[in-house]
Design a protein around this motif. Structure first.
Motif, PDB file in Angstrom:
ATOM      1  N   VAL A  14       0.871  -1.184   0.000  1.00  0.00           N
ATOM      2  CA  VAL A  14       0.000   0.000   0.000  1.00  0.00           C
ATOM      3  C   VAL A  14       0.904   1.229   0.000  1.00  0.00           C
ATOM      4  N   HIS A  15       0.294   2.382  -0.254  1.00  0.00           N
ATOM      5  CA  HIS A  15       1.054   3.617  -0.105  1.00  0.00           C
ATOM      6  C   HIS A  15       1.213   3.858   1.385  1.00  0.00           C
ATOM      7  N   VAL A  16       2.444   3.773   1.871  1.00  0.00           N
ATOM      8  CA  VAL A  16       2.665   3.857   3.317  1.00  0.00           C
ATOM      9  C   VAL A  16       2.466   5.286   3.826  1.00  0.00           C
ATOM     10  N   GLY A  17       3.024   6.251   3.100  1.00  0.00           N
ATOM     11  CA  GLY A  17       2.916   7.651   3.525  1.00  0.00           C
ATOM     12  C   GLY A  17       3.962   8.477   2.803  1.00  0.00           C
ATOM     13  N   PRO A  18       4.037   9.777   3.115  1.00  0.00           N
ATOM     14  CA  PRO A  18       4.968  10.654   2.395  1.00  0.00           C
ATOM     15  C   PRO A  18       6.449  10.377   2.702  1.00  0.00           C
ATOM     16  N   ASP A  19       7.283  10.992   1.982  1.00  0.00           N
ATOM     17  CA  ASP A  19       8.763  10.995   2.091  1.00  0.00           C
ATOM     18  C   ASP A  19       9.371   9.704   2.657  1.00  0.00           C
ATOM     19  N   GLY A  20       9.887   9.746   3.904  1.00  0.00           N
ATOM     20  CA  GLY A  20      10.620   8.585   4.423  1.00  0.00           C
ATOM     21  C   GLY A  20       9.764   7.497   5.046  1.00  0.00           C
ATOM     22  N   ALA A  21       8.433   7.610   4.951  1.00  0.00           N
ATOM     23  CA  ALA A  21       7.553   6.674   5.671  1.00  0.00           C
ATOM     24  C   ALA A  21       7.793   5.215   5.267  1.00  0.00           C
ATOM     25  N   GLY A  22       7.994   4.981   3.982  1.00  0.00           N
ATOM     26  CA  GLY A  22       8.174   3.598   3.511  1.00  0.00           C
ATOM     27  C   GLY A  22       9.430   2.970   4.091  1.00  0.00           C
ATOM     28  N   HIS A  23      10.517   3.708   4.044  1.00  0.00           N
ATOM     29  CA  HIS A  23      11.764   3.160   4.586  1.00  0.00           C
ATOM     30  C   HIS A  23      11.711   3.059   6.111  1.00  0.00           C
ATOM     31  N   PHE A  24      10.955   3.935   6.740  1.00  0.00           N
ATOM     32  CA  PHE A  24      10.812   3.834   8.200  1.00  0.00           C
ATOM     33  C   PHE A  24      10.100   2.535   8.557  1.00  0.00           C
ATOM     34  N   VAL A  25       9.007   2.280   7.860  1.00  0.00           N
ATOM     35  CA  VAL A  25       8.212   1.074   8.151  1.00  0.00           C
ATOM     36  C   VAL A  25       9.044  -0.186   7.868  1.00  0.00           C
ATOM     37  N   LYS A  26       9.835  -0.138   6.794  1.00  0.00           N
ATOM     38  CA  LYS A  26      10.718  -1.290   6.512  1.00  0.00           C
ATOM     39  C   LYS A  26      11.757  -1.446   7.618  1.00  0.00           C
ATOM     40  N   MET A  27      12.254  -0.336   8.129  1.00  0.00           N
ATOM     41  CA  MET A  27      13.237  -0.398   9.211  1.00  0.00           C
ATOM     42  C   MET A  27      12.629  -1.069  10.448  1.00  0.00           C
ATOM     43  N   VAL A  28      11.411  -0.672  10.789  1.00  0.00           N
ATOM     44  CA  VAL A  28      10.760  -1.282  11.955  1.00  0.00           C
ATOM     45  C   VAL A  28      10.478  -2.764  11.673  1.00  0.00           C
ATOM     46  N   HIS A  29      10.088  -3.058  10.443  1.00  0.00           N
ATOM     47  CA  HIS A  29       9.921  -4.470  10.055  1.00  0.00           C
ATOM     48  C   HIS A  29      11.194  -5.246  10.379  1.00  0.00           C
ATOM     49  N   ASN A  30      12.326  -4.694  10.008  1.00  0.00           N
ATOM     50  CA  ASN A  30      13.588  -5.389  10.253  1.00  0.00           C
ATOM     51  C   ASN A  30      13.892  -5.485  11.750  1.00  0.00           C
ATOM     52  N   GLY A  31      13.564  -4.422  12.487  1.00  0.00           N
ATOM     53  CA  GLY A  31      13.765  -4.470  13.931  1.00  0.00           C
ATOM     54  C   GLY A  31      12.939  -5.604  14.541  1.00  0.00           C
ATOM     55  N   ILE A  32      11.694  -5.707  14.094  1.00  0.00           N
ATOM     56  CA  ILE A  32      10.835  -6.786  14.591  1.00  0.00           C
ATOM     57  C   ILE A  32      11.412  -8.144  14.156  1.00  0.00           C
ATOM     58  N   GLU A  33      11.951  -8.174  12.961  1.00  0.00           N
ATOM     59  CA  GLU A  33      12.607  -9.399  12.462  1.00  0.00           C
ATOM     60  C   GLU A  33      13.734  -9.814  13.434  1.00  0.00           C
ATOM     61  N   TYR A  34      14.497  -8.841  13.901  1.00  0.00           N
ATOM     62  CA  TYR A  34      15.563  -9.137  14.872  1.00  0.00           C
ATOM     63  C   TYR A  34      14.976  -9.737  16.142  1.00  0.00           C
ATOM     64  N   SER A  35      13.895  -9.123  16.640  1.00  0.00           N
ATOM     65  CA  SER A  35      13.377  -9.608  17.921  1.00  0.00           C
ATOM     66  C   SER A  35      12.702 -10.964  17.749  1.00  0.00           C
ATOM     67  N   ASP A  36      12.020 -11.180  16.639  1.00  0.00           N
ATOM     68  CA  ASP A  36      11.435 -12.499  16.352  1.00  0.00           C
ATOM     69  C   ASP A  36      12.535 -13.566  16.381  1.00  0.00           C
ATOM     70  N   MET A  37      13.641 -13.280  15.714  1.00  0.00           N
ATOM     71  CA  MET A  37      14.720 -14.277  15.632  1.00  0.00           C
ATOM     72  C   MET A  37      15.361 -14.504  16.990  1.00  0.00           C
TER      73      MET A  37
END
Ligand code: 6PG
Length: 474
Positions: free
Chosen positions: A171-194
């Motif tokens: 989906v359209h995540v949001g303006p400017d850096g929103a997409g990369h921010f959400v991907k960053m948090v995705h990766n952070g959660i990926e770290y904690s899941d692992m």
């Protein structure tokens, strides 16, 4: 010559697979790489999958694109990205779109978007998750940027993204850096899941003396229930693997130092700035850091642990499953809090339920569980914390006794479980009626006259600690 619908520059594994995914969906794809050999290789090997328009240099690449031009950059995040963006922008015209599909820092994306906006060029920083396989067969795609760019790119991105029950994972995540921010948090959660998975494995192996192959079966079983997810599924695969050379379990021949490319660290850095306690992600990141200090580990190896070793029986397996599920809920709750805080800070208007939706498929943290998160935000879009959602609250309530037994057992036998313990501490902290933060405030006022608020009246106060200890309005 027919012009291409979209282009990909940077044809390492991710870029190449994304280009193939686009071609397989019927788009004519302009392809370019710094070294032309790689471009030729792609066309030679996979030319039969669709229409590729190869170019030797960037000028030809840009010239081969339909207007408004859509070019995706798939290069390693960093200074190299700026150079490619600059070169592309110089060749482009107002209305064209540059998409950065690498794991860029969202602050860089915000800076780049603002600079290109001045020139009338749309810059779209997009998270793309799912590794090589996802890029080829359907990743989860998290684009930021302008609404106009989403109108031109969205249908293509949704076409090539993973689908869950027919719903595209983009989906359209949001303006400017929103997409990369959400991907960053995705990766952070990926770290904690692992990290939580690794703690589950370690504790069961140490406490029960179970073999990796036996534990593979445990994870396989867990994958049939609430924990059903890609990471649990591949944990069983990795634990089952036997090293061909030594005949030992694969996991025993791998050096036990976890590396990182930095997105977990970025998540924690941003969380500190935003004042959001993402303890699960932080503990996971620090656990990697601890593993990566062999000299300290060697120096500490002689330190004594507890006398107790193997404890408990098979019931520990179910306890660990519940502790894992509960800790996972906490880690996701924290990650979603961080997205909510960033949304407010940067004016992104993120739809948290939609973020859960696009993570259901294609990405590394894809899991059944994300349906429940989406349902929680559907029921209450302004939910202050996922822990307060009635479904999750009930799960935590059921799990908490097992969770406490797991942390107790780990402490007794000296197996470090920072993920489980910190998640439980967060749960206990958040649910507390009164926190000892009141004492912290008192101490701050004592040594630094930092003032405090009272529970029974408005205003800030200071006690004259070094004088008559009378209270004054501050
Ligand atoms: C993905 C992954 C991907 C990559 C991570 C690994 O979503 O497809 O998250 O982006 O595997 O960056 O990160 P570390 O090397 O930091 O563990």
């Amino acid at each position: 010559m027919d012009l291409a619908d979209i282009g990909v520059t940077g044809l390492a594994t991710m870029g190449r697979n994304l280009a193939r995914n686009l071609a397989r969906h019927g788009y004519a794809v302009a392809v370019h790489n710094r070294t032309y050999g790689r471009t030729q290789q792609l066309v030679k090997e996979f030319g039969g999958e669709g229409t590729f328009v190869p170019s030797e240099d960037l000028a030809a690449f840009v010239a081969s694109l339909k207007r408004p031009r859509r070019a995706i950059i798939m290069v390693k995040a960093g200074a190299g990205t700026d150079a490619v963006i600059d070169q592309l922008a110089d060749l482009m015209e107002p209305g064209d779109m540059i998409v950065d599909g690498g794991n860029a820092h969202f602050d860089d994306t915000r800076r780049r978007e603002a600079a290109l906006r001045e020139r009338g060029i749309h810059f779209v920083g997009t998270g793309i998750s799912g590794g090589e396989e996802g890029a080829l067969n359907g990743p989860s795609i998290m684009p930021g940027g302008s609404k106009e760019s989403w109108e031109a790119l969205g249908p293509i991105l949704q076409d090539i993204a993973a689908k869950v029950e027919g719903v595209p994972c983009s989906v359209h995540v949001g303006p400017d850096g929103a997409g990369h921010f959400v991907k960053m948090v995705h990766n952070g959660i990926e770290y904690s899941d692992m990290q939580l998975i690794a703690e589950s494995y370690d504790l069961l192996r140490q406490a029960l003396g179970a073999t990796p192959a036996e534990l593979a079966e445990v994870f396989r079983e867990w994958n049939r229930g609430d924990l059903d997810s890609y990471l649990i599924e591949i944990t069983a695969e990795v634990l089952d693997q036997v090293d061909a050379e030594t005949g030992k379990p694969f996991v025993d021949i791998v050096v036990d130092q976890a590396e990182q490319k930095g997105t977990g660290r970025w998540t924690v850095q941003s969380a500190l700035d935003l004042g959001v306690p993402v303890t699960g992600i932080a503990e996971a990141t620090f656990a990697r850091a601890l593993s990566g200090h062999p000299e300290q580990r060697a120096a500490a190896a002689a330190l004594r642990g507890p006398k107790l070793s193997g404890v408990g029986g098979r019931e520990l397996i179910e306890d660990v499953r519940q502790a894992l599920y509960a800790s996972k809920i906490v880690a996701y709750a924290q990650g979603f809090d961080q997205m909510a805080a960033a949304s407010k800070e940067y004016g992104w208007d993120l739809d948290l339920g939609a973020m859960a939706t696009i993570w259901r498929g294609g990405c590394i943290i894809r899991a059944k569980f994300l349906d429940r998160i989406r349902a929680a935000y559907d029921a209450d879009p302004s939910l202050p914390t996922l822990l307060a959602d009635p479904t999750f609250a009930a799960v935590l309530d059921t799990a908490q006794e097992a969770w406490r037994r797991v942390v107790t057992t780990a402490v007794q036998i000296g197996v470090p479980t920072p993920g489980f313990s910190s998640a439980l501490a967060y749960y206990d902290g958040l649910r507390r009626d009164r926190l000892p933060a009141a004492l912290v405030q008192g101490l701050r006022d004592y040594f630094g006259a930092h003032t405090y608020h009272r529970v029974d009246k408005e205003g800030a106060f200071h006690t004259d600690w070094s004088g008559d200890r009378a209270e004054h309005s501050a």
